[in-house]
Motif scaffolding. Structure first.
Motif, mmCIF file in Angstrom:
data_model
loop_
_atom_site.group_PDB
_atom_site.id
_atom_site.type_symbol
_atom_site.label_atom_id
_atom_site.label_comp_id
_atom_site.label_asym_id
_atom_site.label_seq_id
_atom_site.Cartn_x
_atom_site.Cartn_y
_atom_site.Cartn_z
ATOM 1 N N VAL A 49 0.845 -1.195 0.000
ATOM 2 C CA VAL A 49 0.000 0.000 0.000
ATOM 3 C C VAL A 49 0.880 1.244 0.000
ATOM 4 N N ARG A 50 0.464 2.238 -0.783
ATOM 5 C CA ARG A 50 1.055 3.574 -0.673
ATOM 6 C C ARG A 50 -0.010 4.487 -0.075
ATOM 7 N N LEU A 51 0.340 5.182 1.018
ATOM 8 C CA LEU A 51 -0.581 6.077 1.703
ATOM 9 C C LEU A 51 -0.249 7.515 1.318
ATOM 10 N N SER A 52 -1.267 8.272 0.907
ATOM 11 C CA SER A 52 -1.049 9.685 0.555
ATOM 12 C C SER A 52 -1.741 10.637 1.519
ATOM 13 N N GLY A 53 -2.551 10.125 2.435
ATOM 14 C CA GLY A 53 -3.216 10.979 3.406
ATOM 15 C C GLY A 53 -3.736 10.172 4.571
ATOM 16 N N GLY A 54 -3.775 10.798 5.757
ATOM 17 C CA GLY A 54 -4.273 10.120 6.943
ATOM 18 C C GLY A 54 -3.252 9.166 7.533
ATOM 19 N N HIS A 55 -3.694 8.389 8.524
ATOM 20 C CA HIS A 55 -2.813 7.440 9.208
ATOM 21 C C HIS A 55 -3.525 6.102 9.366
ATOM 22 N N LEU A 56 -2.751 5.032 9.312
ATOM 23 C CA LEU A 56 -3.249 3.686 9.552
ATOM 24 C C LEU A 56 -2.479 3.068 10.709
ATOM 25 N N ARG A 98 4.351 -3.968 7.607
ATOM 26 C CA ARG A 98 5.759 -4.261 7.356
ATOM 27 C C ARG A 98 6.353 -3.188 6.446
ATOM 28 N N GLN A 99 7.439 -2.611 6.867
ATOM 29 C CA GLN A 99 8.161 -1.656 6.033
ATOM 30 C C GLN A 99 9.405 -2.373 5.488
ATOM 31 N N GLU A 154 3.771 0.183 13.920
ATOM 32 C CA GLU A 154 2.423 0.304 14.477
ATOM 33 C C GLU A 154 1.621 1.403 13.803
ATOM 34 N N ASP A 155 2.282 2.281 13.072
ATOM 35 C CA ASP A 155 1.599 3.444 12.502
ATOM 36 C C ASP A 155 2.263 3.833 11.190
ATOM 37 N N MET A 156 1.448 4.166 10.179
ATOM 38 C CA MET A 156 1.955 4.645 8.900
ATOM 39 C C MET A 156 1.195 5.904 8.517
ATOM 40 N N GLY A 157 1.916 6.841 7.874
ATOM 41 C CA GLY A 157 1.311 8.107 7.502
ATOM 42 C C GLY A 157 1.554 8.459 6.048
ATOM 43 N N PRO A 158 1.227 9.688 5.660
ATOM 44 C CA PRO A 158 1.362 10.115 4.257
ATOM 45 C C PRO A 158 2.784 9.940 3.738
ATOM 46 N N GLY A 159 2.903 9.388 2.531
ATOM 47 C CA GLY A 159 4.199 9.179 1.914
ATOM 48 C C GLY A 159 4.828 7.839 2.217
ATOM 49 N N ASP A 160 4.216 7.046 3.093
ATOM 50 C CA ASP A 160 4.772 5.739 3.447
ATOM 51 C C ASP A 160 4.293 4.667 2.463
ATOM 52 N N VAL A 161 5.189 3.727 2.186
ATOM 53 C CA VAL A 161 4.875 2.547 1.380
ATOM 54 C C VAL A 161 5.163 1.332 2.246
ATOM 55 N N PHE A 162 4.188 0.447 2.409
ATOM 56 C CA PHE A 162 4.352 -0.664 3.334
ATOM 57 C C PHE A 162 3.493 -1.831 2.897
ATOM 58 N N ALA A 163 3.747 -2.983 3.497
ATOM 59 C CA ALA A 163 2.980 -4.198 3.204
ATOM 60 C C ALA A 163 2.097 -4.532 4.397
ATOM 61 N N LEU A 164 0.846 -4.897 4.117
ATOM 62 C CA LEU A 164 -0.108 -5.253 5.162
ATOM 63 C C LEU A 164 -0.402 -6.741 5.097
#
Length: 838
Positions: A243-250, A265-266, A276-286
């Motif tokens: 996932v690439r996140l462009s807004g908000g937090h997961l 996973r980063q 535990e937390d990802m925000g705008p601009g992060d790329v990670f695996a769920l």
């Protein structure tokens, strides 16, 4: 800290992975710079990639420079794995296009450049392997101009200033340009910086990193937004949704797309860290998400329209001792990772896959063997045909077994070549919005197939006209059945044609063999000779993919290895030997039980089947297209009193303190008020400039090379049009992306030209102007924007599509010419000129 997602893209062997290693090394992320040729690179950790020496899967790593955190995505360069590359494009803030100084711009480079343009990704050019090239930088710069004239070195201030109006203003006024202005120009794709170097020797790498640090812009949305761009499985079989996140937090245990997140996973190469937390601009695996698919978006993230697709289908055969049930499950797992495989299983054990080329075939066989321990064979190549229709038709689907009910009416229309499938909701019945949305979802959730060969349909527009539900008996699945049947029934009632993939080709070969190539291509048009020095010639043209792929080997044999052929810009066109192909495939649409064209109706408590060609006689709603044809013949005028209008109005909107016409003029003795005859208002025509330019083929063609010239041409056309019509004509051009634009209104001859201000679209200006002008003018708005048309109609304006405006302009030009000829009759010069000639 600024977060940027950066991707490396290039043709094969340009040095993407080598540049990745160099950048990770220079940033301090790795201690030793690996190499592809000795299988020690940090990102090509997959065993198949190390054996082949090529990148097969997109890889993720990250590093920091100064105040920027970079997520780096290294994508495959081989054309057979370009689908993996395209999926990565949907998450990028900036792309680095790597070009080999030895090879220059290749055909695949042009394909990548087109994708970068379509995805609107800011791009930096890195010309690699300068230590091995015999070309000078000036020669390579000239060669790059075939991609864009705005590829410049940032050290060349004069060339840089000429790429963007704001840059030119700053350069002329201040003698220099601000970094923020340059960054905006790069972000808007007005400037494409170029750097020359050698990744293997770390030459130019620091300059590239410095440029990216200074001139890249972060994208951030106000709400939770992002995209699932890739599905993979780790070495333990755990399903990963990248996932690439462009807004908000997961956060871990949050719900995303209806499923709970177990892990975040980063990844950095083949290793990862839990977060535990990802925000705008992060790329990670769920982990934990089982239903996600590549391309799923949430929030404000725009759904990508993937363009690349395989043109060949192959038969995949399992070994005799294979556990078929488990292997079919394994193949479905692979199709999640590579959607372009389009794995289809028919009749229980007949398996077909879609592949881009021979290299992908070999990789797929090795992958299945390594991961699942199974030997498979792949053969029986077949062209990936498509189908479209040649005339519009209203398709009807009815699904009414006992205690179920749904009826759907769709308009199927031929589309422009290469337009794909387009969908529109123009529901004219009382069907609830919930069911309308359900129908639109069902239209787009599956791949609909044609009736000639069972191939996917394309180049069509499907519009929802209406439908009917039952208060008690309708369920969601009923509309799925009715929708599928409506599409299929429409296809059966229309006329279809078969399409096959074509590609543009370029052949480099000895001049002495030109006539031989002309003979080989005679069925597909004579190739154009783009260059011929008497020794070597370059020919170009287009031909079916099925012919071109086989011709590669023939060309090598004919030229004894000296000939080369490259392909670019694929498209679909009509099959030349259509009947032969259809007969050979032997598809019978009425025998296809997975795609029924008939409908199910109910009588005396039991459902019964109605064939597709009898549905019109049994359907419950009349044909919407037929109603429109008959509407003018059944028009009846009504006189409605003011009291009746007031009653309806107050029933809808509540009590209103409004005076009726009789309060001013007195009641009519005839029982109703005669209409007051007033002078008609003058006409004001508002034209959405850029919408019209890209809707008129002639102006669109001009705009592809020079948007300013297209704009000037439209201005002259509108000035001439106004002179004949006499309207007040306002031509509006969109300048909302031009930072600092204050907006302007100027009079050009007899028309007004408006350039909107920054952050104001042409739509917004026209909506505001419509309200303001409606009191003094009879306002008409020329645009093909459907939403804008609905809004201006709500403001009391008349709508005019761009195509209708073009027809009226052409009719006006003809009328002007006829008036001129009538007023200026031709004067005869000889006595015998009027006599008929034999």
């Amino acid at each position: 800290m600024k977060k940027i997602v950066m991707g490396f893209v290039a043709h094969v062997d340009a040095g993407k992975t080598t540049l990745s290693e160099s950048m990770l090394y220079e940033s301090g992320k790795i201690r030793k710079q690996g190499r592809v040729d000795d299988r020690s690179s940090f990102l090509d950790y997959d065993e198949l990639e190390r054996q082949r020496g090529i990148t097969i899967y997109s890889k993720v790593s990250s590093f920091d420079t100064k105040d920027t955190h970079y997520t780096l995505i290294d994508t495959p360069g081989h054309i057979d794995f370009s689908g993996e590359m395209e999926r990565a494009l949907s998450v990028l803030d900036v792309a680095v296009l790597i070009i080999s100084a030895n090879d220059g711009v290749q055909s695949h480079t042009k394909t990548i450049w087109k994708l970068l343009r379509d995805y609107h990704i800011p791009t930096v050019i890195f010309v690699n392997k300068m230590d091995l090239s015999h070309y000078a930088q000036e020669e390579l710069c000239d060669h790059l101009k075939q991609l864009s004239g705005n590829i410049v070195s940032l050290d060349d201030e004069e060339a840089l200033a000429m790429c963007d109006d704001r840059l030119l203003d700053e350069y002329m006024n201040d003698g220099h340009m601000q970094e923020a202005t340059i960054a905006q120009a790069i972000g808007h794709r007005h400037v494409f910086p170029v750097i020359f170097g050698s990744a293997l020797k770390n030459e130019g790498t620091k300059e590239l990193m410095d440029l990216l640090d200074r001139y890249t812009l972060m994208r951030e949305d106000d709400v939770l937004s992002g995209i699932v761009y890739k599905i993979a499985h780790d070495d333990k079989g755990e399903r990963l949704s990248f996932v690439r996140l462009s807004g908000g937090h997961l956060h871990v245990k949050d719900e995303l797309l209806g499923e709970k997140i177990n892990q975040m996973r980063q990844y950095n190469g083949e290793k990862y860290q839990l977060s535990e937390d990802m925000g705008p601009g992060d790329v990670f695996a769920l982990t934990g998400l089982k239903e996600t698919q590549a391309g799923m978006c949430f929030g404000n993230y725009q759904v990508p329209h993937y363009e690349l697709e395989p043109f060949m289908h192959y038969a995949l055969h399992l070994s005799e001792n294979s556990q078929k049930t488990q292997m079919l499950k394994n193949l479905r797992e692979l199709s999640e990772e590579e959607p372009l495989l389009h794995i289809k299983i028919e009749d229980g054990d007949h398996i077909t896959v879609s592949l881009m080329g021979e290299v992908q075939i070999e990789i797929l066989k090795e992958l299945i063997k390594d991961r699942f321990g199974e030997e498979v064979t792949i053969d029986s190549r077949q062209v990936a045909y498509k189908e479209t229709i040649t005339k519009a038709v209203e398709g009807v689907g009815h699904f009414e077994p006992l205690r179920h009910y749904a009826e759907v009416h769709l308009l199927l229309e031929p589309g422009e070549k290469g337009s794909g499938l387009q969908f529109e909701n123009a529901c004219e019945s009382s069907l609830s919005p919930h069911y309308q949305r359900l129908i639109m979802t069902h239209l787009q959730e599956v791949e609909h197939v044609g009736v000639l060969t069972g191939s996917p349909i394309t180049d069509m527009k499907i519009t929802l006209l209406g439908g009917r539900s039952h208060e008690k008996h309708t369920e969601g699945g009923d509309f799925r059945e009715a929708t599928y049947r409506a599409v299929r029934q429409g296809l059966m009632m229309s006329e279809s044609k078969l399409l096959e993939p074509y590609e543009h080709y370029e052949i480099t070969m000895p001049s002495s063999l030109i006539s031989k190539v002309f003979y080989d291509f005679e069925d597909y048009g004579v190739p154009a000779i783009t260059n011929d020095d008497g020794t070597q010639a370059v020919l170009s043209g287009s031909a079916p993919v099925s012919f071109l792929y086989d011709y590669q080997l023939k060309l090598l044999n004919m030229t004894k290895g000296s000939g080369q052929i490259s392909f670019s810009d694929p498209f679909y066109d009509q099959v030349l030997n259509e009947k032969e192909v259809i007969d050979a495939i032997g598809y019978h649409p009425e025998d296809d039980l997975l795609h029924p064209a008939g409908s199910i109706f109910c009588k005396h408590g039991a459902g019964y089947h109605v064939p597709y060609d009898e549905v019109y006689e049994h359907m419950h709603l009349p044909l919407y297209t037929r109603q429109k044809e008959l509407a003018p013949l059944h028009h009846r005028a009504y006189n409605i009193s003011d009291e009746e209008v007031k009653r309806v109005y107050e029933n809808t909107y509540g009590k209103q303190e409004r005076k009726l016409a009789k309060d001013f003029y007195g009641a009519s003795s005839k029982g109703h008020i005669e209409a007051n005859v007033s002078q008609s208002k003058p006409v004001c025509l508002l034209v959405d400039g850029y919408n019209v330019i890209f809707a008129w083929d002639k102006l669109k063609k001009i705009a592809q090379s020079n948007l300013g010239a297209a704009r000037d041409s439209l201005i002259d056309i509108m000035a001439s049009y106004q002179g004949y019509k006499g309207y007040t004509l306002i031509l509006v051009f969109d300048a909302y992306k031009v930072e600092g634009q204050l907006g302007s209104l100027e009079k050009y001859h007899n028309i007004y030209i408006v350039y909107t201000k920054e952050a104001q679209t042409a739509d917004a200006y026209i909506e505001k102007a419509t309200k303001h002008l409606s009191s003094e003018y009879r306002v008409m708005v020329a645009t093909s924007d459907n939403l804008e048309q609905k809004i201006v109609v709500g403001h009391g304006a008349l709508r005019l599509s761009s195509r209708e405006l073009l027809k009226d302009v052409e009719a006006t030009n003809r009328q002007e010419q006829e008036d001129f000829n009538r007023r200026n009759p031709k004067m005869h010069n000889t006595m015998m000129e009027d006599f008929p000639k034999e």
